[in-house]
Design a protein around this motif. Sequence first.
Motif, PDB file in Angstrom:
ATOM      1  N   GLY A 145       0.797  -1.221   0.000  1.00 19.45           N
ATOM      2  CA  GLY A 145       0.000   0.000   0.000  1.00 19.45           C
ATOM      3  C   GLY A 145       0.826   1.266   0.000  1.00 19.45           C
ATOM      4  N   GLY A 146       2.139   1.129  -0.210  1.00 20.49           N
ATOM      5  CA  GLY A 146       3.036   2.275  -0.197  1.00 20.49           C
ATOM      6  C   GLY A 146       4.431   1.826   0.176  1.00 20.49           C
ATOM      7  N   LYS A 187       1.774   6.392   1.898  1.00 14.62           N
ATOM      8  CA  LYS A 187       0.789   5.592   1.170  1.00 14.62           C
ATOM      9  C   LYS A 187       0.912   5.819  -0.327  1.00 14.62           C
ATOM     10  CE  LYS A 187      -3.620   6.658   0.561  1.00 14.62           C
ATOM     11  NZ  LYS A 187      -3.929   6.174  -0.819  1.00 14.62           N
ATOM     12  N   ILE A 193      -6.014   1.900   2.242  1.00 14.58           N
ATOM     13  CA  ILE A 193      -5.551   1.338   3.505  1.00 14.58           C
ATOM     14  C   ILE A 193      -6.388   1.885   4.661  1.00 14.58           C
ATOM     15  CG2 ILE A 193      -3.187   1.165   2.603  1.00 14.58           C
ATOM     16  CD1 ILE A 193      -2.463   3.501   4.500  1.00 14.58           C
ATOM     17  N   TRP A 212      -1.065  -0.573   9.711  1.00 10.59           N
ATOM     18  CA  TRP A 212      -2.209  -0.337   8.832  1.00 10.59           C
ATOM     19  C   TRP A 212      -2.672  -1.638   8.192  1.00 10.59           C
ATOM     20  CZ3 TRP A 212       2.806   0.749   7.890  1.00 10.59           C
ATOM     21  CH2 TRP A 212       3.389   0.158   6.766  1.00 10.59           C
TER      22      TRP A 212
END
Length: 250
Positions: A145-146, A187, A193, A212
Amino acid sequence: MKKVAILLVIFGITFGCKVQELPKFYKNDASAGYYISDKKGATKIAVTGGSGSHNFKKFFGEVDGKVLSENGRNTVIFTEDPNEMDVLIPVVDVLMLTNNQPLNAKAKQAIFSKVNAGKLNMLIYHPSTWYNWEDWPEYNKQLVGGGSRSHEELQEFEVTVVKPNHPIMKGVPSKFRIIDELYRWEKDADAEIEVLAISKGLKSGEEYPSVWIVKHPKAKIIGNTLGHDERAHELGAYRTILKNSLEWVK
């Protein structure tokens, strides 16, 4: 019909599905990060490590492995050999990535194939939340997610729980301090997320996500930037988050 069923079990087949069993060469050995459960239906967990800047086997394998084993309820296998992942991924229920070394093509394909089929849940911890692999952008975009490209110096910082009612935060102090590396995690613009906890530098005042959930259509995935320093792995709040995370993805 009964004889047919027995033969199917003997040959490792149940209604066309391969029975998930670990190779026999894995033996109970906490010093190697092997915690083998003898309980029927035990959750199987692979923990990966390897490359630089961390004592992977000691802290992610032995210390975190003990937490994940839940006193013999689960089987935990730690490895720093990327080629061993080809053996482990097909037969485990949960994959905990903590490595910052490259993975081979077969391992990459196996992870995405099983995750996208809804047959593998993931805990992505500290080193593996980094932007480690330029040739594997879909990993950070879809699974993490990042990512992080830098961190503050090793020092004490404060972690704040922002979703106290989430099961992963059950029993975790609303605020706690930890001596660790504060990852400047960001992110991905296209990722979805849910941030459960954030970290704040005591000197810089800067805040970044530390725990997260990555919203994936098929799998349960948790990201956690904590875990560089041995004092982090010994901290009660860290261990509670790890235990709760496993329970949530099981």
